[in-house]
Each structure stands twice: as C-alpha cells, then as structure tokens.
Design a protein around this motif. Structure first.
Motif, PDB file in Angstrom:
ATOM      1  N   ALA A   1      -6.169  -1.549   7.168  1.00 42.72           N
ATOM      2  CA  ALA A   1      -6.937  -0.309   7.233  1.00 42.72           C
ATOM      3  C   ALA A   1      -6.897   0.485   5.936  1.00 42.72           C
ATOM      4  O   ALA A   1      -7.700   1.386   5.745  1.00 42.72           O
ATOM      5  N   VAL A   2      -5.965   0.193   5.061  1.00 43.60           N
ATOM      6  CA  VAL A   2      -5.662   0.950   3.843  1.00 43.60           C
ATOM      7  C   VAL A   2      -5.031   2.282   4.230  1.00 43.60           C
ATOM      8  O   VAL A   2      -3.852   2.514   4.025  1.00 43.60           O
TER       9      VAL A   2
ATOM     10  N   LEU B   1      -8.243   4.663  -3.527  1.00 38.94           N
ATOM     11  CA  LEU B   1      -7.654   3.323  -3.487  1.00 38.94           C
ATOM     12  C   LEU B   1      -8.707   2.252  -3.239  1.00 38.94           C
ATOM     13  O   LEU B   1      -8.717   1.208  -3.912  1.00 38.94           O
ATOM     14  N   THR B   2      -9.622   2.488  -2.298  1.00 39.53           N
ATOM     15  CA  THR B   2     -10.676   1.497  -2.059  1.00 39.53           C
ATOM     16  C   THR B   2     -11.627   1.420  -3.258  1.00 39.53           C
ATOM     17  O   THR B   2     -12.174   0.350  -3.552  1.00 39.53           O
ATOM     18  N   GLY B   3     -11.802   2.535  -3.965  1.00 35.70           N
ATOM     19  CA  GLY B   3     -12.621   2.505  -5.173  1.00 35.70           C
ATOM     20  C   GLY B   3     -12.002   1.650  -6.259  1.00 35.70           C
ATOM     21  O   GLY B   3     -12.698   0.891  -6.951  1.00 35.70           O
ATOM     22  N   ILE B   4     -10.691   1.742  -6.421  1.00 30.03           N
ATOM     23  CA  ILE B   4      -9.973   0.901  -7.388  1.00 30.03           C
ATOM     24  C   ILE B   4     -10.057  -0.564  -6.972  1.00 30.03           C
ATOM     25  O   ILE B   4     -10.317  -1.459  -7.790  1.00 30.03           O
TER      26      ILE B   4
ATOM     27  N   VAL C   1       0.843  -1.197   0.000  1.00 33.20           N
ATOM     28  CA  VAL C   1       0.000   0.000   0.000  1.00 33.20           C
ATOM     29  C   VAL C   1       0.879   1.249   0.000  1.00 33.20           C
ATOM     30  O   VAL C   1       0.546   2.249  -0.647  1.00 33.20           O
ATOM     31  N   ARG C   2       2.003   1.209   0.699  1.00 31.77           N
ATOM     32  CA  ARG C   2       2.958   2.333   0.672  1.00 31.77           C
ATOM     33  C   ARG C   2       3.350   2.651  -0.769  1.00 31.77           C
ATOM     34  O   ARG C   2       3.290   3.805  -1.211  1.00 31.77           O
ATOM     35  N   ASP C   3       3.769   1.633  -1.505  1.00 33.49           N
ATOM     36  CA  ASP C   3       4.171   1.825  -2.890  1.00 33.49           C
ATOM     37  C   ASP C   3       3.014   2.368  -3.727  1.00 33.49           C
ATOM     38  O   ASP C   3       3.199   3.254  -4.560  1.00 33.49           O
ATOM     39  N   SER C   4       1.821   1.859  -3.475  1.00 31.97           N
ATOM     40  CA  SER C   4       0.647   2.286  -4.244  1.00 31.97           C
ATOM     41  C   SER C   4       0.325   3.752  -3.978  1.00 31.97           C
ATOM     42  O   SER C   4      -0.008   4.501  -4.904  1.00 31.97           O
ATOM     43  N   VAL C   5       0.408   4.161  -2.709  1.00 29.37           N
ATOM     44  CA  VAL C   5       0.118   5.551  -2.352  1.00 29.37           C
ATOM     45  C   VAL C   5       1.137   6.492  -2.994  1.00 29.37           C
ATOM     46  O   VAL C   5       0.774   7.554  -3.524  1.00 29.37           O
TER      47      VAL C   5
END
Length: 358
Positions: A304-305, A337-340, A260-264
C-alpha cells in the motif's frame, strides 16, 4: 563470481490481463527463477524457466517445520518506459537476515540482484505503466529435503516469481479502521518476529478474521510480554503523528524492519520533521487522542506504501483519527514516495535502481 543463469523461454506466452482485473497477487508472468542448494555444491544451477508448478516430496521439511522465508518488492514503469526498482539491495539483505534466523544458508546478494534483474528483463513487457500499477516481485526460499526429523534442512530451493498488480487504492488513498488486538500475540523478542517468515503471517490470520467481522480492515498488534506497547499494524509498520512529532515503534527484535519504514523516516527527517523511534504504549496513543494531540496514524509497507488510519477500535470504543480523513502528512508522504518510485519526482536519496535494457 556470479554464476551464469541459464534461460528456457516459454513456448506458450500468456495473454496479459486487463489492468482493471489485476487486483493484487492473482496474475503471474511467463517466467520464474529457480536455484537449488545442497551442502556439497552450495547454491547452484541458477535458471530462468517458464512459470510452472513445482514438485516436492510430501516429507519436504517446509511442510512440517516451516523453514520458509520470503521478500516483497516492486518494479515500476516510468512515463518514458524505463523500469525502476525501489531499494532492492535492502530487500536482499533482509532476506539473508531472515535466512540466518531460520537456519537457511545465506544467498550471494550479488547473485540474487542479478537474478532479479534478468528475470524482470525477461518479462519486462509485463511491467504495467498505468497510474498506481507496478510489478510485484516475490523472492522466497523453502526447505526441500525429504526427511521428518526435527532439524534444519540440508536442501533448499530459492524461487522468484513476478506478478503485475493494479493500484492498491482503486478509488484513491483512503483511511481504514483498525482493531487493537489484546488477546492474540504476533511475536516476542527472541522469536522470529523480525524475520519475514511464513509462520508470522499464519499466526496473524485468526485475529485478522475477527477484526474483519467487526468491520475493521487491519489489526494493531501489541507486544507479547506487557500487552501494551504498539508493534505493527497488520503486516505494516505503524507511525503516529502526535503534535509536531512523528513516533514509530523502535526495532526491538519482534517486528519487521520495513524498507518503506526506513524510507519514510529518512524523508521526514529530510523535511525537518521530528521523528522518534521508541516504545509507545496504546495508553499513550489513546491519551494523546483524548487530549487532542493525536493528529494522524498511518501504516507503511510495500503493497500500500501508506495506509492512513481513520478509526481506532480499542476496548469497545471507536476513536476517530484526524476527523476520519487522510492526514496532510500521510498524503504528502504517499505522493512524494510514489512520485520517486515512478520517476515523476526527483530522487534526492538515490533509492531507485534503473533496470538496464536487455
């Protein structure tokens, strides 16, 4: 060549729980995946079996010397009943990096991905579709050789279990208070801080207990050498929005390389938000707050995202972050992110992997 996975279906399917009773990691599906290792045969006998206890010799090395690694990822149900996995190949690669650090034989990554897919297909009716819910996937490896000498095990078991989980935020995303830990140390460079191994989490429990007694939900860890550079918050990576720039600790070998770090980071750069990966001291964070430049703090992780921070406890002082509410950028990241992940929003990064039908 991917090995054939044998299948033994349960004869006693479980009753699926009500969504409001799920919580996190307390309910498990009907089946699990197993695969064993020994030097002559390598990883062998991949199989899906009914969820059940496992039997180990009391002298199994995992109990005595901690050879254990794990991962955590999620599968999501879309509105049109498809099942999506979020960047599973990254979790599998990280699992092998953890194996390498713990002297565990590497897993065939194609085999692991196929095992994930087949197990989730088998228990696809357990993937919840309610808002905020998902199917948590926990792959892990344990050392099983019965021997007490201090040495890498020669036998291992790889297991995948599944757990339907409800929304991490039952009342919507909300900020938490965190305690800056100055006594205990989570990890140091050269150790196992970058590996997802059980001992890292066991070492964090004492500080977490003390933080909870002081009314804080999480611990903000500092580096183990200088005791001043920020590393992680709880079991999550951490980000600071200072002015118009987002800063996150660089990967120095003592903290986890979060998916998630990388994604953010990728999302922020896609939005033309300035991002810096560097060492940041707690002194810099406090000074930015005092000068009015610290806009937001948030943690990132699979469970938790996004976890916004509303209050920072440091040396007896309580620092309100962003007025104690959820920051604008934190909310935007969470919703996007949760939408994706759930298929509600387009996926410009091609992160989601659709699970083929059975």
């Amino acid at each position: 060549m991917i090995q054939t996975i044998s299948m033994e279906r349960t004869r006693a399917p479980k009753t699926k729980p009500e969504m409001d009773s799920l919580g996190f990691g307390n309910v498990f599906t009907d089946h699990m995946f197993l695969m064993d290792y020994e030097p002559v045969r390598g990883w062998h006998q991949p199989r899906i079996v009914p969820y059940q206890p496992i039997s180990l010799d009391p002298s199994a090395r995992v109990f005595h010397y901690g050879q254990s690694v794990f991962e955590g990822l999620k599968a999501y149900r879309t509105q049109d009943r498809k099942i999506l996995l979020f960047r599973p190949e990254m979790n599998i690669r990280r699992l092998n990096r953890s194996c390498e650090r713990l002297s565990i034989p590497p897993l065939d990554e194609e085999m692991v991905l196929e095992a994930l897919k087949q197990l989730i297909r088998t228990d696809r009716e357990w993937v919840p579709g309610e808002p905020g819910s998902s199917l948590y996937v926990r792959p892990f490896v344990i050392a099983t050789e019965p021997a007490l000498g201090v040495a890498p095990s020669r036998q291992y078991r790889f297991i995948i279990i599944l757990s339907p989980v409800g929304s991490y935020y039952s009342e919507g995303i909300h900020p938490v208070s965190i305690h800056v830990e100055s006594e205990y140390v989570r990890a140091v460079a050269g150790g196992v801080g970058h590996a997802k191994t059980a001992g890292n989490y066991a070492a964090s429990l004492k500080a977490q207990e003390e933080a909870s007694r002081n009314g804080c939900a999480q611990v903000l860890w500092l580096d183990g050498v200088h005791r001043k550079y920020v590393e992680e918050v709880g079991s999550m990576n951490v980000f600071f929005r200072i002015g118009d720039t987002v800063v996150t600790p660089s990967l120095t070998g003592s903290l986890l390389e979060g998916i998630v770090r990388d994604s953010v980071i990728r999302m922020l750069r896609h939005w033309d938000v300035a991002v810096e990966e560097r060492m940041i001291s707690i002194g810099e964070v406090v000074e930015a707050h005092r000068e009015g430049f610290l806009q937001e703090i948030f943690g990132t992780g699979t469970a938790a995202v996004i976890s916004p921070v509303g209050e920072l406890h440091w040396q007896g002082e309580k620092l309100a972050i962003g007025g104690g509410g959820t920051g604008e950028l934190s909310a935007k990241i969470y919703e996007t992110l949760t939408g994706i992940q759930t298929g509600r929003l387009p996926d410009p990064f091609q992160w989601m992997m659709e699970l083929p039908p059975a």
